[in-house]
Design a protein around this motif. Structure first.
Motif, mmCIF file in Angstrom:
data_model
loop_
_atom_site.group_PDB
_atom_site.id
_atom_site.type_symbol
_atom_site.label_atom_id
_atom_site.label_comp_id
_atom_site.label_asym_id
_atom_site.label_seq_id
_atom_site.Cartn_x
_atom_site.Cartn_y
_atom_site.Cartn_z
ATOM 1 N N UNK A 365 -7.385 2.778 5.736
ATOM 2 C CA UNK A 365 -7.590 2.703 4.286
ATOM 3 C C UNK A 365 -6.920 3.859 3.543
ATOM 4 N N UNK A 366 -6.305 4.794 4.273
ATOM 5 C CA UNK A 366 -5.612 5.912 3.609
ATOM 6 C C UNK A 366 -4.099 5.691 3.552
ATOM 7 N N UNK A 367 -3.699 4.411 3.358
ATOM 8 C CA UNK A 367 -2.267 4.097 3.276
ATOM 9 C C UNK A 367 -1.969 3.370 1.975
ATOM 10 N N UNK A 368 -0.700 3.433 1.569
ATOM 11 C CA UNK A 368 -0.303 2.670 0.377
ATOM 12 C C UNK A 368 1.187 2.355 0.430
ATOM 13 N N UNK A 369 1.565 1.293 -0.281
ATOM 14 C CA UNK A 369 2.972 0.885 -0.334
ATOM 15 C C UNK A 369 3.523 1.134 -1.732
ATOM 16 N N UNK A 370 4.646 1.844 -1.790
ATOM 17 C CA UNK A 370 5.309 2.095 -3.069
ATOM 18 C C UNK A 370 6.651 1.363 -3.105
ATOM 19 N N UNK A 371 6.870 0.628 -4.169
ATOM 20 C CA UNK A 371 8.162 -0.038 -4.368
ATOM 21 C C UNK A 371 9.070 0.868 -5.194
ATOM 22 N N UNK A 372 10.316 1.013 -4.766
ATOM 23 C CA UNK A 372 11.242 1.887 -5.506
ATOM 24 C C UNK A 372 12.386 1.132 -6.175
ATOM 25 N N UNK A 373 12.346 -0.221 -6.140
ATOM 26 C CA UNK A 373 13.517 -0.952 -6.638
ATOM 27 C C UNK A 373 13.403 -1.381 -8.096
ATOM 28 N N UNK A 374 12.188 -1.505 -8.607
ATOM 29 C CA UNK A 374 12.036 -2.109 -9.941
ATOM 30 C C UNK A 374 12.270 -1.122 -11.082
ATOM 31 N N UNK A 375 11.657 0.062 -10.980
ATOM 32 C CA UNK A 375 11.704 0.997 -12.116
ATOM 33 C C UNK A 375 13.012 1.780 -12.163
ATOM 34 N N UNK A 376 13.401 2.188 -13.355
ATOM 35 C CA UNK A 376 14.598 3.033 -13.485
ATOM 36 C C UNK A 376 14.215 4.491 -13.209
ATOM 37 N N UNK A 377 15.213 5.393 -13.300
ATOM 38 C CA UNK A 377 14.989 6.798 -12.925
ATOM 39 C C UNK A 377 13.841 7.433 -13.723
ATOM 40 N N UNK A 378 13.881 7.251 -15.033
ATOM 41 C CA UNK A 378 12.876 7.904 -15.879
ATOM 42 C C UNK A 378 11.473 7.368 -15.601
ATOM 43 N N UNK A 379 11.386 6.042 -15.485
ATOM 44 C CA UNK A 379 10.067 5.458 -15.232
ATOM 45 C C UNK A 379 9.553 5.844 -13.844
ATOM 46 N N UNK A 380 10.446 5.949 -12.890
ATOM 47 C CA UNK A 380 10.020 6.374 -11.558
ATOM 48 C C UNK A 380 9.467 7.799 -11.613
ATOM 49 N N UNK A 381 10.161 8.642 -12.349
ATOM 50 C CA UNK A 381 9.703 10.035 -12.496
ATOM 51 C C UNK A 381 8.310 10.075 -13.123
ATOM 52 N N UNK A 382 8.160 9.307 -14.198
ATOM 53 C CA UNK A 382 6.868 9.224 -14.879
ATOM 54 C C UNK A 382 5.799 8.673 -13.931
ATOM 55 N N UNK A 383 6.158 7.642 -13.159
ATOM 56 C CA UNK A 383 5.186 7.000 -12.263
ATOM 57 C C UNK A 383 4.708 7.993 -11.201
ATOM 58 N N UNK A 384 5.618 8.760 -10.632
ATOM 59 C CA UNK A 384 5.229 9.719 -9.581
ATOM 60 C C UNK A 384 4.366 10.846 -10.182
ATOM 61 N N UNK A 385 4.699 11.265 -11.410
ATOM 62 C CA UNK A 385 3.842 12.253 -12.075
ATOM 63 C C UNK A 385 2.429 11.715 -12.272
#
Lengths: 402, 402
Positions: A365-385
């Protein structure tokens, strides 16, 4: 009216995850949850032209077609499969509504309620759900970075007498893992010896980052197409666009013909016009360059997300950089339940898929899947923050509880 | 590799009819067999424009969409259903890959192996095949020109405790029959009293020849949409084009939501672009005039085939002129086995579907279904002449044998 549903619907009951992800639709939540391709990768102008040309064929473009699919598109796919050491004819192939339907049709013609399918641990969540829906027992086989553990495979075969093994050996969903040649051959040998059909699901094989030779499919390593113990399925969703819902399955004629008959029963055929338009596109399109662009773009997105995550210096959070595909598989510190973290994350404005639904049996239960293909650079940065903020708040709330 | 298929594939074994009809593909055989719309009825230019406009929406046109279907198209269908006294919202609706998929999804979420469905006698052959594939017992209820016999219905309900009734009350396939209002209400009352779900399949309802008020759907006669004991399904195949594979189901939210979840498991969703293009078409198209043209054209074709058949003066061959739909249902003299007649007919260059596969139980083997919508006037004339020649030869060979 008192509705009395079938027994199988119990497996369809709404999941907590699905309910949380619904909350993310249409608002400001950044989604790392789906498996959606980057929209700037779609060949929109070329596809529009392909549809226009399809209508030059006249009424046939809008009429009923063959259940097994539009012949020129099957010919195109057969020729592409040959480039990848899979020597198949059009009679070894069925076009489907995405490769999801190929997986389902094979289940329907090959498996009865209670039959056992061996799967990776974890494996594709929609396959897990489908097996549950059909009353099929999915038994996980242990594995490592090289693929399924062949000794555990032998044990599980002896113990469960499975009829099928379902695997994604190249850039697996959710782990991004690539099986070694030895493991591919090992699975093949054990399955052949025990008359176990292998369903090789390969939606991501083309999305390879290292520029090396493509990995050999298990199908290509077996005798084929007739008498093959592998049915191979793939899709145009990741290399052209998913909205056309066109995938394919290849295998022994007897297996494919049975799937065609099942397809005739369940929906007669997939869209005629989409198959014709895809063929029109591919006949006038530099697919290789297009895939090259997708690979470069997805590799850059993956590297960017990896860099952003490293910069966060998260305590005890681990992941491997994938060699292809669309996902980063993350292991969190053991005290973190990723379903609870999701609830916290959605409040911060970011979503992902917790690991639990990818496990056929006991889940980490301590796992997760992150998709990196949909968001652009800025949104990815925001998402990780935002994910970072959620992690911090989650840890604080845990500390308070203790 | 020794393949071990599932038990359900036994029901998929190839039929003699399918094998004969395969012989007709790609050669000079004129087909009265299929249920194909006239190709000159397809709005080809308008549809091409609709696809072009769909791409103005950008990448969304090619991306994954909702499992339950493109929202603006569901809104359009809801509004059309309201014109037909069916007051449904978008949550009461699911878009499917043709209405065939709607029938299958409902079977999957509502019926278990061994459950009983009451059907007309004869009824739609693909539904009969689907029920067999799913291990569902289809029990025929006697009927006449007005619809199901309500006394036999009561007997069959008492005897078999069915969970569902599958009916095509308006221009049925294969008989072309229209149920009277009394029979519609009678079925509804008995099903409500016994908690039996009615699956009302209405692909042909719009193809009405007499210019009168449309017949009321059973769904519209029941309380609805919530707590309705009817799920209603229809399709764009007959009023726009079948190659887009777009149908819909409407019903109580709980039933529809279960079908949506099943659809998510079996193929995630139907084509995004086809649903968007259909919406683009319908938003800029005089559908009423278009349907009016189809009605006039099909009525003329039906009258022409009727006239040609009457002119043959066939001995002991009977049929009713249908009031709508796409088929003429023909009863031959009792000594004629229509499967054998089909073999003789294919040699003469004409094909039809023998009646047998339309019967869930004991078949009347001296029946056949003729489609009048696909061929033009000259081909229809040729086809009926060839059918006449086949009948004559069949009778001669019978005489020789006796």
């Amino acid at each position: 009216m008192e509705y009395k549903f079938s027994k199988s619907v119990e497996a369809l009951s709404s999941s907590a995850v699905r309910e949380i992800l619904k909350l993310t639709q249409g608002n400001q939540v950044l989604s790392l949850a789906g498996g959606l391709p980057a929209e700037d990768s779609f060949p929109i102008a070329e596809m529009r032209e392909a549809f226009v040309r399809s209508f030059d064929l006249g009424a046939k473009a809008l009429q009923y077609g063959l259940t097994d699919g539009y012949l020129p598109l099957r010919e195109w796919v057969a020729s592409r499969m040959k480039q990848k050491h899979m020597n198949v004819g059009v009679d070894n192939m069925l076009l489907t509504t995405g490769s999801q339907q190929a997986v389902d049709l094979l289940c329907q013609v090959y498996l009865d309620e209670g039959d056992v399918v061996l799967v990776e641990n974890p494996t594709y969540l929609a396959a897990v759900q489908l097996f549950q829906f059909r009353g099929i027992r999915a038994i996980p086989v242990d594995g490592d970075e090289e693929g399924m553990d062949l000794e555990d495979l032998a044990r599980k075969i002896a113990q469960y007498r499975p009829k099928m093994a379902y695997v994604i050996p190249t850039f697996a969903n959710p782990t991004g893992k690539v099986w070694s040649l030895e493991r591919r051959l090992g699975l093949l040998r054990q399955c052949k010896e025990n008359d176990i059909l292998i369903l090789e699901d390969d939606p991501y094989g083309e999305i390879q980052f290292d520029g090396q030779e493509p990995y050999r499919s298990i199908f290509s390593l077996d005798e084929h197409p007739e008498d093959s113990c592998v049915v191979y399925t793939s899709t145009f969703s990741k290399i052209v666009a998913p909205g056309l819902r066109t995938g394919w399955a290849i295998g022994d004629k007897r297996v494919i013909q049975m799937m065609v008959k099942a397809k005739q029963a369940v929906d007669l055929q997939s869209s005629t016009i989409d198959q014709i338009a895809l063929h029109q596109l591919l006949d006038n399109f530099d697919l290789e360059s297009h895939i090259e662009k997708i690979r470069a773009s997805y590799k850059a997105r993956m590297e960017w997300m990896n860099e952003l995550m490293l910069a966060q210096n998260w305590n005890g959070v681990k992941w491997e950089k994938p060699r292809g595909g669309m996902f980063l598989w993350v292991t969190l510190p053991e005290h973190i339940d990723s379903e609870k973290l999701l609830a916290a994350s959605v409040k911060e404005g970011v979503a992902f898929v917790p690991g639990k639904p990818f496990y056929a049996a006991e889940a980490q239960s301590n796992t997760m899947r992150l998709n990196y293909t949909l968001l652009d650079r800025d949104d990815t940065q925001m998402a990780i923050s935002r994910l970072s903020a959620a992690l911090e708040k989650y840890n604080q709330s845990q500390a308070v509880q203790q």
